[in-house]
Design a protein around this motif. Structure first.
Motif, PDB file in Angstrom:
ATOM      1  N   TYR A   3       0.827  -1.202   0.000  1.00  0.00           N
ATOM      2  CA  TYR A   3       0.000   0.000   0.000  1.00  0.00           C
ATOM      3  C   TYR A   3       0.865   1.256   0.000  1.00  0.00           C
ATOM      4  CZ  TYR A   3       1.060   0.420   4.995  1.00  0.00           C
ATOM      5  OH  TYR A   3       1.705   0.548   6.196  1.00  0.00           O
ATOM      6  N   VAL A   4       0.288   2.346  -0.507  1.00  0.00           N
ATOM      7  CA  VAL A   4       0.960   3.644  -0.557  1.00  0.00           C
ATOM      8  C   VAL A   4       0.810   4.304   0.809  1.00  0.00           C
ATOM      9  CG1 VAL A   4       0.992   5.920  -1.653  1.00  0.00           C
ATOM     10  CG2 VAL A   4       0.486   3.880  -3.016  1.00  0.00           C
ATOM     11  N   THR A   5       1.901   4.867   1.316  1.00  0.00           N
ATOM     12  CA  THR A   5       1.877   5.506   2.635  1.00  0.00           C
ATOM     13  C   THR A   5       2.766   6.743   2.638  1.00  0.00           C
ATOM     14  OG1 THR A   5       2.059   5.057   5.012  1.00  0.00           O
ATOM     15  CG2 THR A   5       3.769   4.103   3.581  1.00  0.00           C
ATOM     16  N   GLY A   6       3.010   7.292   3.798  1.00  0.00           N
ATOM     17  CA  GLY A   6       3.892   8.444   3.947  1.00  0.00           C
ATOM     18  C   GLY A   6       3.334   9.707   3.302  1.00  0.00           C
ATOM     19  N   MET A   7       4.238  10.558   2.833  1.00  0.00           N
ATOM     20  CA  MET A   7       3.838  11.836   2.244  1.00  0.00           C
ATOM     21  C   MET A   7       2.942  11.662   1.023  1.00  0.00           C
ATOM     22  SD  MET A   7       4.898  14.255   4.137  1.00  0.00           S
ATOM     23  CE  MET A   7       4.654  15.648   3.054  1.00  0.00           C
ATOM     24  N   HIS A   8       3.126  10.582   0.282  1.00  0.00           N
ATOM     25  CA  HIS A   8       2.284  10.354  -0.889  1.00  0.00           C
ATOM     26  C   HIS A   8       0.832  10.147  -0.469  1.00  0.00           C
ATOM     27  CE1 HIS A   8       6.262   9.653  -2.623  1.00  0.00           C
ATOM     28  NE2 HIS A   8       5.703  10.112  -3.726  1.00  0.00           N
ATOM     29  N   ALA A   9       0.602   9.345   0.558  1.00  0.00           N
ATOM     30  CA  ALA A   9      -0.765   9.117   1.044  1.00  0.00           C
ATOM     31  C   ALA A   9      -1.357  10.405   1.596  1.00  0.00           C
ATOM     32  CB  ALA A   9      -0.768   8.022   2.105  1.00  0.00           C
ATOM     33  N   LEU A  10      -0.570  11.193   2.313  1.00  0.00           N
ATOM     34  CA  LEU A  10      -1.069  12.451   2.862  1.00  0.00           C
ATOM     35  C   LEU A  10      -1.464  13.425   1.761  1.00  0.00           C
ATOM     36  CD1 LEU A  10       1.393  13.084   5.819  1.00  0.00           C
ATOM     37  CD2 LEU A  10      -1.017  12.449   5.954  1.00  0.00           C
ATOM     38  N   GLY A  20      -6.268  16.498   1.625  1.00  0.00           N
ATOM     39  CA  GLY A  20      -4.908  16.276   1.139  1.00  0.00           C
ATOM     40  C   GLY A  20      -4.086  17.533   1.278  1.00  0.00           C
ATOM     41  N   ASP A  21      -2.811  17.411   1.027  1.00  0.00           N
ATOM     42  CA  ASP A  21      -1.881  18.512   1.213  1.00  0.00           C
ATOM     43  C   ASP A  21      -1.725  19.290  -0.090  1.00  0.00           C
ATOM     44  OD1 ASP A  21      -0.052  20.130   2.427  1.00  0.00           O
ATOM     45  OD2 ASP A  21       1.497  18.626   2.639  1.00  0.00           O
ATOM     46  N   TRP A  22      -1.207  20.501   0.019  1.00  0.00           N
ATOM     47  CA  TRP A  22      -1.032  21.349  -1.159  1.00  0.00           C
ATOM     48  C   TRP A  22       0.252  21.052  -1.908  1.00  0.00           C
ATOM     49  CZ3 TRP A  22       3.255  24.513  -0.981  1.00  0.00           C
ATOM     50  CH2 TRP A  22       3.826  24.705   0.280  1.00  0.00           C
ATOM     51  N   HIS A  23       1.061  20.100  -1.452  1.00  0.00           N
ATOM     52  CA  HIS A  23       2.305  19.745  -2.138  1.00  0.00           C
ATOM     53  C   HIS A  23       2.106  18.692  -3.229  1.00  0.00           C
ATOM     54  CE1 HIS A  23       3.818  21.272   1.778  1.00  0.00           C
ATOM     55  NE2 HIS A  23       4.721  21.823   0.993  1.00  0.00           N
ATOM     56  N   PHE A  24       0.869  18.382  -3.557  1.00  0.00           N
ATOM     57  CA  PHE A  24       0.530  17.315  -4.496  1.00  0.00           C
ATOM     58  C   PHE A  24       1.364  17.365  -5.778  1.00  0.00           C
ATOM     59  CE2 PHE A  24      -1.889  15.457  -7.944  1.00  0.00           C
ATOM     60  CZ  PHE A  24      -2.306  14.258  -7.404  1.00  0.00           C
ATOM     61  N   SER A  25       1.466  18.525  -6.404  1.00  0.00           N
ATOM     62  CA  SER A  25       2.161  18.618  -7.696  1.00  0.00           C
ATOM     63  C   SER A  25       3.679  18.538  -7.554  1.00  0.00           C
ATOM     64  CB  SER A  25       1.771  19.901  -8.423  1.00  0.00           C
ATOM     65  OG  SER A  25       2.154  21.028  -7.667  1.00  0.00           O
ATOM     66  N   ILE A  34       5.884   2.810  -0.730  1.00  0.00           N
ATOM     67  CA  ILE A  34       5.021   1.630  -0.643  1.00  0.00           C
ATOM     68  C   ILE A  34       5.572   0.700   0.440  1.00  0.00           C
ATOM     69  CG2 ILE A  34       4.164  -0.402  -1.859  1.00  0.00           C
ATOM     70  CD1 ILE A  34       4.250   1.255  -4.425  1.00  0.00           C
ATOM     71  N   LEU A  35       4.687   0.261   1.330  1.00  0.00           N
ATOM     72  CA  LEU A  35       5.054  -0.675   2.387  1.00  0.00           C
ATOM     73  C   LEU A  35       4.157  -1.905   2.315  1.00  0.00           C
ATOM     74  CD1 LEU A  35       5.588   1.711   5.440  1.00  0.00           C
ATOM     75  CD2 LEU A  35       7.321   0.680   3.981  1.00  0.00           C
ATOM     76  N   THR A  64      -5.504   8.346   9.172  1.00  0.00           N
ATOM     77  CA  THR A  64      -5.517   7.821  10.540  1.00  0.00           C
ATOM     78  C   THR A  64      -4.668   6.584  10.685  1.00  0.00           C
ATOM     79  OG1 THR A  64      -7.484   6.506  10.076  1.00  0.00           O
ATOM     80  CG2 THR A  64      -7.822   8.707  11.000  1.00  0.00           C
ATOM     81  N   ALA A  65      -4.270   5.968   9.577  1.00  0.00           N
ATOM     82  CA  ALA A  65      -3.474   4.744   9.637  1.00  0.00           C
ATOM     83  C   ALA A  65      -1.998   5.095   9.740  1.00  0.00           C
ATOM     84  CB  ALA A  65      -3.711   3.892   8.400  1.00  0.00           C
ATOM     85  N   PRO A  66      -1.310   4.636  10.775  1.00  0.00           N
ATOM     86  CA  PRO A  66       0.114   4.953  10.923  1.00  0.00           C
ATOM     87  C   PRO A  66       0.980   4.200   9.931  1.00  0.00           C
ATOM     88  CG  PRO A  66      -0.612   3.488  12.676  1.00  0.00           C
ATOM     89  CD  PRO A  66      -1.834   3.831  11.860  1.00  0.00           C
ATOM     90  N   ALA A  67       2.066   4.810   9.535  1.00  0.00           N
ATOM     91  CA  ALA A  67       3.035   4.136   8.660  1.00  0.00           C
ATOM     92  C   ALA A  67       4.014   3.364   9.534  1.00  0.00           C
ATOM     93  CB  ALA A  67       3.776   5.161   7.816  1.00  0.00           C
TER      94      ALA A  67
END
Length: 69
Positions: A3-10, A20-25, A34-35, A64-67
């Motif tokens: 699954y995708v996690t970390g900053m990408h998931a945020l 979501g965050d404004w750093h998307f682009s 991926i973990l 809400t899911a921790p990495a």
């Protein structure tokens, strides 16, 4: 399950509560973090399918899911 996690998931947003965050682009979507959920004490908790740019629909950690590493 991988699954995708970390900053990408945020940056993808959590359809249940946050946009979501404004750093998307600025993210490198060719190599999302991926973990493996089998290595996490939380298992598949909070992981839902979402559209990941350049990869299609993939399991993604909610906000809400921790990495776990």
């Amino acid at each position: 399950m991988r699954y995708v996690t970390g900053m990408h998931a945020l940056n993808l947003g959590d359809r249940t509560s946050t946009p979501g965050d404004w750093h998307f682009s600025a993210m490198d979507w060719q190599h999302p973090m991926i973990l493996e959920s089998g290595r996490s004490p939380f298992g598949d908790y909070g992981i839902t399918p979402q559209d990941v740019p350049g990869h299609g629909v993939m399991p993604v950690a909610s906000h809400t899911a921790p990495a776990s590493t």
